[in-house]
Write a protein that holds these residues in place. Sequence first.
Motif, mmCIF file in Angstrom:
data_model
loop_
_atom_site.group_PDB
_atom_site.id
_atom_site.type_symbol
_atom_site.label_atom_id
_atom_site.label_comp_id
_atom_site.label_asym_id
_atom_site.label_seq_id
_atom_site.Cartn_x
_atom_site.Cartn_y
_atom_site.Cartn_z
ATOM 1 N N THR A 1 18.833 -47.489 -9.188
ATOM 2 C CA THR A 1 19.888 -46.471 -8.986
ATOM 3 C C THR A 1 19.784 -45.999 -7.981
ATOM 4 O O THR A 1 20.555 -45.064 -7.239
ATOM 5 N N LYS B 1 24.760 -46.431 -14.358
ATOM 6 C CA LYS B 1 23.103 -46.667 -15.212
ATOM 7 C C LYS B 1 24.492 -47.149 -16.712
ATOM 8 O O LYS B 1 23.985 -47.988 -17.227
ATOM 9 N N ARG C 1 23.758 -41.398 -11.158
ATOM 10 C CA ARG C 1 22.225 -41.955 -11.679
ATOM 11 C C ARG C 1 22.759 -42.097 -13.044
ATOM 12 O O ARG C 1 22.650 -43.348 -13.470
#
Length: 167
Positions: free
Chosen positions: A65, A12, A8
């Motif tokens: 995500t 990002k 994640r």
Amino acid sequence: MTKRDFFRIIIKLFGLYSMILTLFNFIPSNISNFVMYKEELWFIFIVLGSMFLTVALFLILLFKTDFIIDKLGLDKGYDENIIILGDFKNEQIFKFALILIAGFLIVDNFPRVLFEMINIFKTKSSSNSIYGYEVDYFNFIVGIVNIIIGLFLIANYKILSAYLDKK
């Protein structure tokens, strides 16, 4: 930190980096190309389409995500579910990445802005500029904006990292 949290963070950060590259490299370079191809309709469609795709990619990477991790199965097939990175937490990694990206923005654009400032000063104080080089006000302004954004990222890295760490 779990594998899912790690992926994640990586996704990002890549989305944030792609947005910064789009905003500060792709768009300014194509704005200057509009002057040359202002009557070419195909060029406008290509540039607007590619800008739309990069912004869509950024939004998907930043806000979807978990969907990307699920569809690609990034957190599957590992022996252990936990990654040990020492005392780092998600927010600390985001803080480090924001400071790093801001530093790249400042370091990459400061020499260009300084050179343009010297050239502008020389042009204003005498009748000629640096031999073989004209003042490029557009790149000068883009460089100043990049430096300001870099300083903004450094000044607000805690708030931005807390926002990026939301699940």
